[in-house]
Design a protein around this motif. Structure first.
Motif, PDB file in Angstrom:
ATOM      1  N   GLU A   1     -15.096   8.511   0.822  1.00 38.38           N
ATOM      2  CA  GLU A   1     -16.185   7.548   0.957  1.00 38.38           C
ATOM      3  C   GLU A   1     -17.182   7.716  -0.172  1.00 38.38           C
ATOM      4  OE1 GLU A   1     -18.655   7.598   4.540  1.00 38.38           O
ATOM      5  OE2 GLU A   1     -19.741   6.074   3.397  1.00 38.38           O
TER       6      GLU A   1
ATOM      7  N   LYS B   1       4.439   9.071   7.999  1.00 40.32           N
ATOM      8  CA  LYS B   1       3.169   8.863   8.700  1.00 40.32           C
ATOM      9  C   LYS B   1       3.238   9.292  10.158  1.00 40.32           C
ATOM     10  CE  LYS B   1      -0.063   5.523   6.976  1.00 40.32           C
ATOM     11  NZ  LYS B   1      -0.672   4.242   7.252  1.00 40.32           N
ATOM     12  N   ASP B   2       4.439   9.275  10.728  1.00 41.03           N
ATOM     13  CA  ASP B   2       4.546   9.555  12.147  1.00 41.03           C
ATOM     14  C   ASP B   2       4.497  11.050  12.453  1.00 41.03           C
ATOM     15  OD1 ASP B   2       6.831   6.860  12.299  1.00 41.03           O
ATOM     16  OD2 ASP B   2       4.755   6.893  12.992  1.00 41.03           O
TER      17      ASP B   2
ATOM     18  N   PRO C   1       2.986  14.348  13.100  1.00 43.28           N
ATOM     19  CA  PRO C   1       1.616  14.760  13.423  1.00 43.28           C
ATOM     20  C   PRO C   1       1.128  15.899  12.530  1.00 43.28           C
ATOM     21  CG  PRO C   1       3.150  15.502  15.111  1.00 43.28           C
ATOM     22  CD  PRO C   1       3.926  14.656  14.183  1.00 43.28           C
TER      23      PRO C   1
ATOM     24  N   GLU D   1      -0.289   5.198  15.415  1.00 41.28           N
ATOM     25  CA  GLU D   1      -0.042   6.621  15.670  1.00 41.28           C
ATOM     26  C   GLU D   1      -0.856   7.186  16.825  1.00 41.28           C
ATOM     27  OE1 GLU D   1      -1.124   5.518  12.775  1.00 41.28           O
ATOM     28  OE2 GLU D   1       0.227   6.084  11.152  1.00 41.28           O
TER      29      GLU D   1
ATOM     30  N   LEU E   1       1.003  15.802   9.469  1.00 43.54           N
ATOM     31  CA  LEU E   1       0.460  15.199   8.256  1.00 43.54           C
ATOM     32  C   LEU E   1      -0.884  15.805   7.871  1.00 43.54           C
ATOM     33  CD1 LEU E   1       0.634  12.677   6.251  1.00 43.54           C
ATOM     34  CD2 LEU E   1      -0.814  11.543   7.910  1.00 43.54           C
ATOM     35  N   GLY E   2      -1.656  16.101   8.896  1.00 44.27           N
ATOM     36  CA  GLY E   2      -3.037  16.505   8.634  1.00 44.27           C
ATOM     37  C   GLY E   2      -3.172  17.932   8.138  1.00 44.27           C
TER      38      GLY E   2
ATOM     39  N   SER F   1       0.830  -1.203   0.000  1.00 43.48           N
ATOM     40  CA  SER F   1       0.000   0.000   0.000  1.00 43.48           C
ATOM     41  C   SER F   1       0.866   1.255   0.000  1.00 43.48           C
ATOM     42  CB  SER F   1      -0.953  -0.003   1.196  1.00 43.48           C
ATOM     43  OG  SER F   1      -0.220   0.178   2.373  1.00 43.48           O
TER      44      SER F   1
ATOM     45  N   ASN G   1     -18.554   0.498   4.100  1.00 41.66           N
ATOM     46  CA  ASN G   1     -19.036  -0.157   2.889  1.00 41.66           C
ATOM     47  C   ASN G   1     -19.309  -1.644   3.047  1.00 41.66           C
ATOM     48  OD1 ASN G   1     -18.976   2.205   1.416  1.00 41.66           O
ATOM     49  ND2 ASN G   1     -16.840   1.922   0.855  1.00 41.66           N
TER      50      ASN G   1
ATOM     51  N   LEU H   1      -0.032   7.792  -2.020  1.00 41.02           N
ATOM     52  CA  LEU H   1       0.138   9.078  -1.360  1.00 41.02           C
ATOM     53  C   LEU H   1       1.144   9.899  -2.156  1.00 41.02           C
ATOM     54  CD1 LEU H   1       0.318   7.952   2.338  1.00 41.02           C
ATOM     55  CD2 LEU H   1      -1.424   9.383   1.341  1.00 41.02           C
TER      56      LEU H   1
ATOM     57  N   LYS I   1      -5.649  14.922  15.367  1.00 41.69           N
ATOM     58  CA  LYS I   1      -6.545  13.837  14.954  1.00 41.69           C
ATOM     59  C   LYS I   1      -6.262  12.541  15.694  1.00 41.69           C
ATOM     60  CE  LYS I   1      -5.789  11.861  10.803  1.00 41.69           C
ATOM     61  NZ  LYS I   1      -5.550  11.709   9.367  1.00 41.69           N
ATOM     62  N   PHE I   2      -4.990  12.225  15.926  1.00 41.41           N
ATOM     63  CA  PHE I   2      -4.704  10.941  16.571  1.00 41.41           C
ATOM     64  C   PHE I   2      -5.007  10.971  18.063  1.00 41.41           C
ATOM     65  CE2 PHE I   2      -2.129  10.463  12.688  1.00 41.41           C
ATOM     66  CZ  PHE I   2      -2.786   9.363  12.201  1.00 41.41           C
TER      67      PHE I   2
ATOM     68  N   GLY J   1     -12.265   9.992  10.553  1.00 38.93           N
ATOM     69  CA  GLY J   1     -12.354  11.071   9.582  1.00 38.93           C
ATOM     70  C   GLY J   1     -12.033  12.446  10.155  1.00 38.93           C
TER      71      GLY J   1
ATOM     72  N   SER K   1      -4.534   5.531  -2.405  1.00 33.16           N
ATOM     73  CA  SER K   1      -3.639   4.379  -2.414  1.00 33.16           C
ATOM     74  C   SER K   1      -2.219   4.811  -2.767  1.00 33.16           C
ATOM     75  CB  SER K   1      -4.147   3.314  -3.380  1.00 33.16           C
ATOM     76  OG  SER K   1      -4.011   3.759  -4.694  1.00 33.16           O
TER      77      SER K   1
ATOM     78  N   GLN L   1     -10.017  15.542  11.104  1.00 33.56           N
ATOM     79  CA  GLN L   1      -8.807  16.113  10.502  1.00 33.56           C
ATOM     80  C   GLN L   1      -8.074  16.970  11.524  1.00 33.56           C
ATOM     81  OE1 GLN L   1      -8.081  15.331   7.245  1.00 33.56           O
ATOM     82  NE2 GLN L   1      -9.849  14.012   7.471  1.00 33.56           N
ATOM     83  N   GLY L   2      -6.946  17.453  11.152  1.00 37.15           N
ATOM     84  CA  GLY L   2      -6.256  18.459  11.956  1.00 37.15           C
ATOM     85  C   GLY L   2      -5.111  17.891  12.773  1.00 37.15           C
ATOM     86  N   GLU L   3      -4.489  18.792  13.492  1.00 38.58           N
ATOM     87  CA  GLU L   3      -3.264  18.488  14.226  1.00 38.58           C
ATOM     88  C   GLU L   3      -3.480  17.383  15.254  1.00 38.58           C
ATOM     89  OE1 GLU L   3      -0.078  21.166  16.801  1.00 38.58           O
ATOM     90  OE2 GLU L   3      -1.923  22.045  16.017  1.00 38.58           O
TER      91      GLU L   3
ATOM     92  N   GLU M   1      -4.919  17.137   2.062  1.00 38.85           N
ATOM     93  CA  GLU M   1      -5.480  15.828   2.336  1.00 38.85           C
ATOM     94  C   GLU M   1      -6.867  15.634   1.741  1.00 38.85           C
ATOM     95  OE1 GLU M   1      -5.682  13.480   6.436  1.00 38.85           O
ATOM     96  OE2 GLU M   1      -3.751  14.183   5.659  1.00 38.85           O
ATOM     97  N   VAL M   2      -7.136  14.389   1.406  1.00 37.00           N
ATOM     98  CA  VAL M   2      -8.468  14.039   0.931  1.00 37.00           C
ATOM     99  C   VAL M   2      -9.365  13.875   2.143  1.00 37.00           C
ATOM    100  CG1 VAL M   2      -9.752  12.441  -0.458  1.00 37.00           C
ATOM    101  CG2 VAL M   2      -7.281  12.624  -0.730  1.00 37.00           C
ATOM    102  N   SER M   3     -10.489  14.503   2.107  1.00 37.79           N
ATOM    103  CA  SER M   3     -11.427  14.302   3.199  1.00 37.79           C
ATOM    104  C   SER M   3     -11.964  12.880   3.124  1.00 37.79           C
ATOM    105  CB  SER M   3     -12.562  15.310   3.079  1.00 37.79           C
ATOM    106  OG  SER M   3     -13.733  14.753   3.583  1.00 37.79           O
ATOM    107  N   PRO M   4     -12.042  12.198   4.258  1.00 36.54           N
ATOM    108  CA  PRO M   4     -12.583  10.833   4.229  1.00 36.54           C
ATOM    109  C   PRO M   4     -14.007  10.805   3.705  1.00 36.54           C
ATOM    110  CG  PRO M   4     -11.580  11.316   6.335  1.00 36.54           C
ATOM    111  CD  PRO M   4     -11.664  12.598   5.591  1.00 36.54           C
TER     112      PRO M   4
END
Lengths: 645, 645
Positions: free
Chosen positions: B56, B38-39, B41, A370, B43-44, A29, A126, B31, A457-458, A451, B29, A453-455, B49-52
């Motif tokens: 969807e 990914k680590d 923070p 994360e 990232l967001g 991926s 889905n 990026l 999110k995790f 879903g 798929s 977003q933002g700083e 970014e694509v909104s989930p």
């Protein structure tokens, strides 16, 4: 020789599992950045690339682990049921199994399996969610649901809204204090509020089912938690749309407008697609091919979901009402075999999804790498969801009670039903308390939280995840006890609700029961004519416990299995008798009507439904069809005789 | 108001669809490379970014398109069946639908939907293939299958091997000529040979089903095409293992050894897991919870597949034999409801998968962007697969005929069955020709071809894909005509083979039929006691066509539905009578035995099975279980009476 083979296979298995865990560079991926673009034919350098065979092996092991967890969960569920252990619930066990395996996967080197088993919101929405919602709609006890529709809508719409707002405000204030250096915007706080306002329909209801809790309480909590999900999704999406914009007071109304439009259009999509299925079944001969028929019904129901989601509407609402409409109209146009197939397949898929969702939640706790855990925030959130639920349940219950009291008093004054009836609370205090307790949060919240977003999110995702798991363990684990403490009526046998776990060959088609005076206490089209006397099993049982039908067992079986032909040949008479039999039924339904006075308000719809809608959507004009009368046996009969071309 | 709503929804739908197609940067798929790890923070970043939610929506539209195609395919299939059009087959239509929509998606701007609907081999092997194989194994007519086991194995194992080798050599020689500047190694040529040796079990067999072709021809082609897939997968994987190594003569034997080990271990895994299910069902009370039971059966069968694949064995072989074992043993230990649920759910899933596979193939032709088409190579390959199949079918048929002739002559000389029997060819010439014609290639080949590595992978993939589609269209489209040209026996009614598309409540449990002398012509445990007289539907039909049972309809229905209790109470006697009834059956089976002399060789297994295995695996010790006799009605009866704790 056999030993050698077994050794060889065991060796291979261990070796492959070890490789699956150890190998570190098998992730497809995330393509390594040094790879050239996809159009370059030199991409296929064998040294750099993962063999699809290895890749398939890894996915096989991931799936093996998942299915193994699912089997364990189902087996535990059987074991708990068998030993009558009710202190621990299967969903709690599912979460624990997921956590244990998640921990093992996390501790192992390698990340391929870890990546594969991580919670994926698209997969959840889905694949896992639709069967649960569809089955809920399909298995819904429509009489109870629509009798309590006002209460359900009250708790579902304003209830979820209050809950989300209260939770959002508390979280916003807490983070604004800056104790854990988490600083989220108001929209994000509201988003979290929305995700944590979706209550879970699975755990509580399976406990309620086991205890056979009073159908009214069951229905209200069931309906609330179903619609809840849809509403918190819509609220969450609305919040996300306002991200980055300055939130004004007007945007609340804008959001509400958006919400009501979404809700009603989604409902309409679901109902229209359900009716479409009914009409297709009515006006085609597809019932002659029940295999195709059941596939089509399943697929078209799913189309409602995806179409609705694709249009930015609420797929859950559409699917729920599509399921209800399917059961209300299309069911009667299906072939017998499809009726059975559709029922069982919906149940099976829902069951698998339900169990899997909780396993997934448990896994997610350890396999999502994360996550940032902030203990204080988690504690504050856990407390606030209780406060938020308190703020929504108790005031709204009072409102519902007041509305019903006023309505009943008015109807008594009008003398519509002049009997002397004591007016109890629509939702007494112990029911309110139970509804508060039933507010455990489910996987929809976690899927939505993915879903965010933002700083932070995790941080927020971790908070939501832990809070959801905590509520399931705490509230789910204590529900059985609370039922006793609150003195809730259990062991209720709802005669509308045929138990699912026994084999019944469904009911003979409704319009075949017209000339059966001894069985006509049920309304010809309502759910209630899932009459037990129609199932073969009962006939088979008549020897042993002669408590279902008053006629002798042999008489009964002879009656029931020759009856379709009598009624079939008299189907015209039956249609003529139709209005008469309905009128006579009104008298027999009186007992029910007294119990649910509120129902009289929806009587107009029932009349409209019976007089206008059902004749249009249901397949009653049998004589035109020659051999293909609506019940399947004649179809098959004519098939055997080959008198259709 | 309604108009406005409808307009609004239509507008929204069009808008969303347009956005789904136009938006170009919504691919999750891949990026974008400039994103931090990914680590991080940070990232967001909302801009990147694509909104989930958008994500969807895209996946909803992809799924909507897929389901829409599936619905169209099923509807066409109904239409074709209804209008009795047999010139065009539904799989051909499925491919065309896929191609049309694939073309539209390809022409549209944007690549999100295109990426989503592209053929994915892991998805194919893990989701689409298992239901087809499992259902094949489960629905298999075991009597016919094992009677023709020698022929099936002959065509499946050496046949596929010959086909792959011939095809590989032709391709290697052709590419070595360098006419199209495609230069592949011998191992790659053999890989392509292996992928194109998997024949498709779906299209031909559905045509055969429609025409009710002679069960023997049906069974041989069915068995061959099923095992074929497994064998070409194993061969392909073996070839891939030799990539980069110098191919020596010894490696052929090494490969064959590897292959036979894989095959036998996989078979063993499948059978053992099937027996495990039977034993679990026998030794637990899980039949009291049929909902859990049917989920578990489905899941454990899938475990066989994934376990086997995870161990680098052949999941297909395991799953096929797991399905066979399930039907042979576990079926009789299931509750009635699970018997029905499992049967219908396997059928439904298989049906959906089958249709979807062909749609997927059609889509793939246009949505896989990197394909490199070499027209000459495609033509050469298409011709060579015919040559390869010719080289495998005709010599092997002669070998099979010779073996059977020798065997029959010997058994006649031994006087084992001294009747005067003419010795026809086991596989006459028209059957051979039909088998040649039935060699159309399926999706397994394409899925394998996705795993081809090296410089020319997209050339080879395109070749395989086009050849597969061509064979399906050409051979699939002409099969019906060939049946007539070759004068193949059609319209055969196989009394072992209950038609699937009618509603039957399965058979009453086998050991309940002991004291029914008029129905005991079937062997108590064999498939053959899917006796039509046991289904309610037949009882229902007795009024109309009294051709199934000789007793009067009312008598019959009374008999059949009170019988279980008679036999139940006499279950001990029945067990004592058991050996006697089996011996008397041998005489009655004589007619069959004469038809299939070869069967006498496998008689030892049947005896062993009946005397040793079935008593161990099947649930016959009813008296010990109190209320829980093997048939479900008494279980439910006891449940009602609540005499179990």
């Amino acid at each position: 020789m056999l030993q050698k083979l077994l050794f060889s296979i065991a060796y291979k298995a261990v070796w492959a599992a070890a490789r699956a865990v150890i190998t570190d560079d098998d992730d497809d991926s995330l393509l390594p950045p040094e790879l050239p673009g996809k159009d370059d034919p030199l991409l296929g350098d064998p040294a750099d690339e993962v063999s699809p065979i290895t890749e398939e092996m890894f996915s096989s092991w991931s799936l093996f682990i998942m299915l193994f967890l699912l089997i364990s969960a189902l087996w535990s569920s059987y074991y708990l049921a068998q030993r009558r252990i009710r202190a621990v619930h299967e969903t709690v066990l599912s979460i624990f199994y997921g956590m244990i395996i998640g921990l093992i996967i996390r501790m192992s080197p390698g990340h391929y399996i870890q990546d594969t088993v991580t919670f994926n919101s698209s997969y959840f929405f889905n694949v896992l969610l639709p069967p649960i919602i569809l089955n809920s709609g399909y298995e819904l006890n429509q009489v109870n649901f629509f009798n309590n529709f006002v209460s359900i809508l009250m708790f579902a719409i304003p209830g979820t809204f209050i809950s989300a707002v209260v939770l959002g405000i508390i979280l916003y204030i807490w983070t604004a204090l800056g104790l854990e250096s988490v600083n989220i915007s108001f929209v994000d706080a509201m988003s979290v509020g929305a995700t944590l306002s979706a209550t879970d329909p699975v755990t509580i209801l399976s406990i309620f089912n086991a205890y056979k809790v009073d159908p009214k309480l069951y229905t209200v909590i069931f309906g609330e938690s179903l619609l809840n999900d849809a509403i918190s999704i819509v609220m969450f999406e609305t919040c996300q749309k306002f991200r980055g914009q300055p939130a004004t007071f007007a945007s609340i109304f804008q959001g509400m407008g958006l919400f009501f439009m979404t809700f009603s259009i989604s409902l309409l999509i679901g109902v229209l697609i359900g009716i479409l299925v009914a009409l297709i079944l009515k006006h085609s001969h597809i019932r002659r091919y029940p295999e195709i028929e059941s596939c089509l019904i399943l697929l078209i129901a799913y189309e409602a979901y995806f179409f609705s989601n694709g249009c930015h509407m609420s797929g859950i609402v559409s699917l729920l009402f599509c399921g209800i409409t399917l059961k209300h109209y299309a069911y009667y146009n299906m072939s017998r075999r499809s009726q059975i197939t559709v029922k069982y397949i919906f149940q099976l898929l829902a069951r698998l999804s339900e169990n899997f969702v909780f396993i997934y939640l448990g896994l997610e706790l350890f396999t999502e790498v994360e996550l940032v855990y902030k203990p204080l925030l988690i504690i504050v959130t856990a407390i606030s969801i209780c406060i938020a639920r308190w703020c929504s349940i108790f005031p709204l219950s009072r409102l519902v009670n007041w509305i019903f009291r006023v309505k009943r008093q008015r109807s008594l004054q009008n003398g519509a039903l002049g009997q002397n009836i004591a007016i109890p609370d629509e939702i007494p205090y112990n029911y309110q308390m139970m509804m508060f307790w039933a507010g455990l949060r489910g996987a929809v919240g976690v899927a939505l939280a993915l879903g965010i977003q933002g700083e932070y999110k995790f941080t927020l995702l971790a908070t939501v995840l832990v809070v959801v798991v905590l509520t399931v363990i705490i509230f789910g684990g204590t529900t059985a006890g609370m039922l006793e403490i609150l003195n809730i009526k259990t062991g209720c046998i709802d005669e509308n609700d045929q138990s699912d776990d026994e084999f019944d060959i469904e009911d003979i088609r409704p319009n075949l029961s017209y000339n059966l005076p001894d069985l006509s206490t049920t309304h010809p089209y309502s759910d209630e004519n899932d009459s037990p006397a129609f199932s073969t099993e009962n006939v088979l049982l008549n020897d042993q416990n002669n408590n279902k039908t008053s006629v002798g067992p042999n008489e009964a079986s002879r009656n029931q299995f020759t009856r379709p032909f009598d009624s079939n040949s008299n189907v015209l008479d039956a249609n003529e008798d139709y209005s008469g039999s309905r009128i006579s039924l009104d008298g027999q339904n009186l007992k029910e009507t007294i119990g649910n006075i509120f129902r009289s308000d929806s009587q107009w719809f029932q009349n409209f439904d019976d007089n206008i809608l059902k004749p249009v959507f249901l397949d009653t004009n049998t004589p035109e069809r020659g051999g293909t009368t609506p019940s399947t046996p004649p179809v098959l009969g004519s098939r055997r005789n080959q008198n259709w071309k």
